[in-house]
Design an enzyme around this catalytic site. Structure first.
Site, PDB file in Angstrom:
ATOM      1  N   ASP A 177     -34.057  25.052 -52.315  1.00 54.85           N
ATOM      2  CA  ASP A 177     -33.604  24.040 -53.262  1.00 54.85           C
ATOM      3  C   ASP A 177     -33.191  22.760 -52.533  1.00 54.85           C
ATOM      4  O   ASP A 177     -32.424  22.787 -51.567  1.00 54.85           O
ATOM      5  CB  ASP A 177     -32.411  24.549 -54.070  1.00 54.85           C
ATOM      6  CG  ASP A 177     -32.796  25.658 -55.045  1.00 54.85           C
ATOM      7  OD1 ASP A 177     -34.003  25.832 -55.303  1.00 54.85           O
ATOM      8  OD2 ASP A 177     -31.890  26.356 -55.541  1.00 54.85           O
ATOM      9  N   ASP A 224     -34.578  26.037 -45.957  1.00 55.03           N
ATOM     10  CA  ASP A 224     -33.882  26.250 -47.218  1.00 55.03           C
ATOM     11  C   ASP A 224     -34.902  25.923 -48.315  1.00 55.03           C
ATOM     12  O   ASP A 224     -35.983  25.393 -48.023  1.00 55.03           O
ATOM     13  CB  ASP A 224     -32.659  25.328 -47.272  1.00 55.03           C
ATOM     14  CG  ASP A 224     -31.965  25.361 -48.621  1.00 55.03           C
ATOM     15  OD1 ASP A 224     -31.751  26.468 -49.156  1.00 55.03           O
ATOM     16  OD2 ASP A 224     -31.655  24.278 -49.155  1.00 55.03           O
TER      17      ASP A 224
END
Length: 272
Positions: free
Chosen positions: A11, A9
């Protein structure tokens, strides 16, 4: 080449903040953002914010300068480079947007380390304005997953990656948010999931850890991420090397037995 796909991922996993909020706050548009937030989907809101900032005279260079200041733990970049050097196939699956991600990766010197970035489209149009749109057209072609936000179901991407590698590669998935739970459920035995501790993905997994087939290894910051990720990669490499050696040895033993000699006893597995 290690038979490992590492999926990050972006953020609050690679970087230590939400990139959308970082740009909005950094360019002084927080109040308007909060005012509009209840009225439209997230991607539409970010596209609208880029329009408002452009109308206020904010340039692409202004946005890039804010993105260059994005907070990141000092061990994240070395961790990514080390995983790549060990032969892993690194990919990003993120609900951020392509322009923000590519700008940050370029600044960090990491663009070349990722074979694929799956995220919401983001680009600069002919007027010099950033445009942002959803990953999937949820109005005309909804993904139909109740666990995920309407614009992106990450498990669809994970299943495509699994299909493209034909099950020959093991996967390590790193994430923090609720949107990372659905793809974690798609991981198989022999895979690993690395949720950031005390973030929504970790909390969700803790409610029913047996729902996952993958082995769970939580982390708190970039230093732990680096340590755990590289240990997992090395463990997989050792296991696969030992398995390949065992298969080769076993084949040789069968040949000896067939030729009329007594077969050697099979080696015991090495304790990890």
């Amino acid at each position: 080449m290690a038979g490992i796909v590492v999926v990050f991922d972006f953020d609050k996993t690679i970087i230590d903040c939400d990139s959308d909020n970082w740009v909005v706050d950094g360019l002084g548009a927080t109040d308007l953002f909060n005012q509009l937030l209840p009225t439209m989907p997230w991607n539409s809101l970010m596209d609208r914010m880029m329009k408002e900032l452009h109308s206020q005279g904010k340039t692409i260079e202004d946005i890039v300068e804010v993105l260059k200041r994005t907070p990141i733990h000092p061990r994240i970049v070395p961790a990514i480079k080390a995983a790549h050097a060990l032969g892993c196939d690194l990919r990003i699956v993120s609900d951020a947007n392509l322009f923000f991600i590519e700008t940050i990766l370029k600044h960090l010197g990491l663009q070349e380390y990722f074979s694929e970035i799956n995220t919401n489209p983001g680009y600069v149009d002919e007027e010099g304005r950033v445009r942002i749109s959803p990953f999937c057209d949820f109005t005309n072609s909804p993904h139909g997953c109740s666990l995920c936000p309407p614009n992106m179901c990450k498990s669809v991407i994970i299943e495509r990656i699994q299909a493209s590698t034909e099950g020959r590669k093991r996967m390590i998935y790193l994430g923090d948010g609720v949107g990372d739970y659905c793809p974690s459920l798609k991981l198989k035995e022999g895979d690993f999931v690395m949720p950031r501790k005390n973030f929504p993905l970790f909390d969700k997994i803790c409610q029913n850890p047996l729902a996952l087939k993958a082995e769970i290894h939580e982390w708190t910051d970039g230093e732990e991420l680096e340590h755990i990720l590289l240990n997992l990669i090395n463990t997989i490499v050792v296991e696969e090397s030992a398995a390949a050696q065992f298969i080769t040895t076993d084949c040789k033993l069968q040949t000896i037995s067939v030729s009329g000699h007594e077969a050697f006893p099979k080696a015991l597995p090495v304790q990890q």
